[in-house]
Design a protein around this motif. Structure first.
Motif, PDB file in Angstrom:
ATOM      1  N   LYS A  69      -1.175  -1.453   3.333  1.00  0.00           N
ATOM      2  CA  LYS A  69      -2.592  -1.729   3.526  1.00  0.00           C
ATOM      3  C   LYS A  69      -2.966  -1.704   5.002  1.00  0.00           C
ATOM      4  CE  LYS A  69      -4.134  -5.319   1.229  1.00  0.00           C
ATOM      5  NZ  LYS A  69      -4.203  -6.592   0.459  1.00  0.00           N
ATOM      6  N   CYS A  74      -6.581   0.409   3.827  1.00  0.00           N
ATOM      7  CA  CYS A  74      -7.109   0.451   2.471  1.00  0.00           C
ATOM      8  C   CYS A  74      -6.717  -0.836   1.765  1.00  0.00           C
ATOM      9  CB  CYS A  74      -6.586   1.657   1.708  1.00  0.00           C
ATOM     10  SG  CYS A  74      -4.826   1.615   1.393  1.00  0.00           S
ATOM     11  N   ASN A  75      -7.362  -1.108   0.653  1.00  0.00           N
ATOM     12  CA  ASN A  75      -7.039  -2.285  -0.136  1.00  0.00           C
ATOM     13  C   ASN A  75      -6.037  -1.909  -1.220  1.00  0.00           C
ATOM     14  OD1 ASN A  75      -7.064  -4.920  -0.901  1.00  0.00           O
ATOM     15  ND2 ASN A  75      -9.118  -4.881  -1.800  1.00  0.00           N
ATOM     16  N   LEU A  90      -3.082   1.377  -4.670  1.00  0.00           N
ATOM     17  CA  LEU A  90      -3.824   1.477  -3.414  1.00  0.00           C
ATOM     18  C   LEU A  90      -5.123   2.219  -3.647  1.00  0.00           C
ATOM     19  CD1 LEU A  90      -0.911   2.549  -1.059  1.00  0.00           C
ATOM     20  CD2 LEU A  90      -1.992   0.317  -1.118  1.00  0.00           C
TER      21      LEU A  90
END
Length: 118
Positions: A69, A74-75, A90
């Motif tokens: 992450k 990104c989450n 992801l």
């Protein structure tokens, strides 16, 4: 009238059925042919989801996810599946990034990674 009694020896080999899994059964090393599968799944519109499955069970999935992450901005989260075990999810199409990250970190060899998706 000519009567010819001729016998011909032909070396004919009948094809045997090919078993693609015979190599995996022959190797004694545990997990010798286990792959890490990196897939992309289409969500709604242009959104997509990258999933990573098949990592060794003794890895800390939380730490790997945290590094992924942070590296790719990104989450993501770790999902527990009944049949497949732990899966890292992801946001976005991160297939190439994740494969390079896993190889550079020394978690997986490059020839043990399978990339799937469009």
């Amino acid at each position: 009238m000519v009567d010819l009694d001729v016998q011909v020896d032909l070396d004919v080999q009948l094809p045997t059925p090919f078993d693609p899994f015979s190599e995996a059964e022959d190797s004694d090393a545990p997990g010798a042919k286990e792959y890490v599968h990196i897939r992309v799944q289409q969500r709604n519109g242009k959104k997509c989801l990258t999933t990573v499955q098949g990592l060794k069970k003794d890895f800390s999935y939380g730490k790997i996810l945290k590094d992924l992450k942070k590296e790719f901005c990104c989450n993501g989260n770790v999902v527990q599946d009944k049949e497949l075990g732990k899966i890292i999810q992801l946001q976005g199409d991160q297939r190439k990034n994740v494969s390079q990250f896993l190889v550079q970190a020394g978690l997986v060899k490059k020839d043990h990674i399978k990339l799937h998706g469009f």
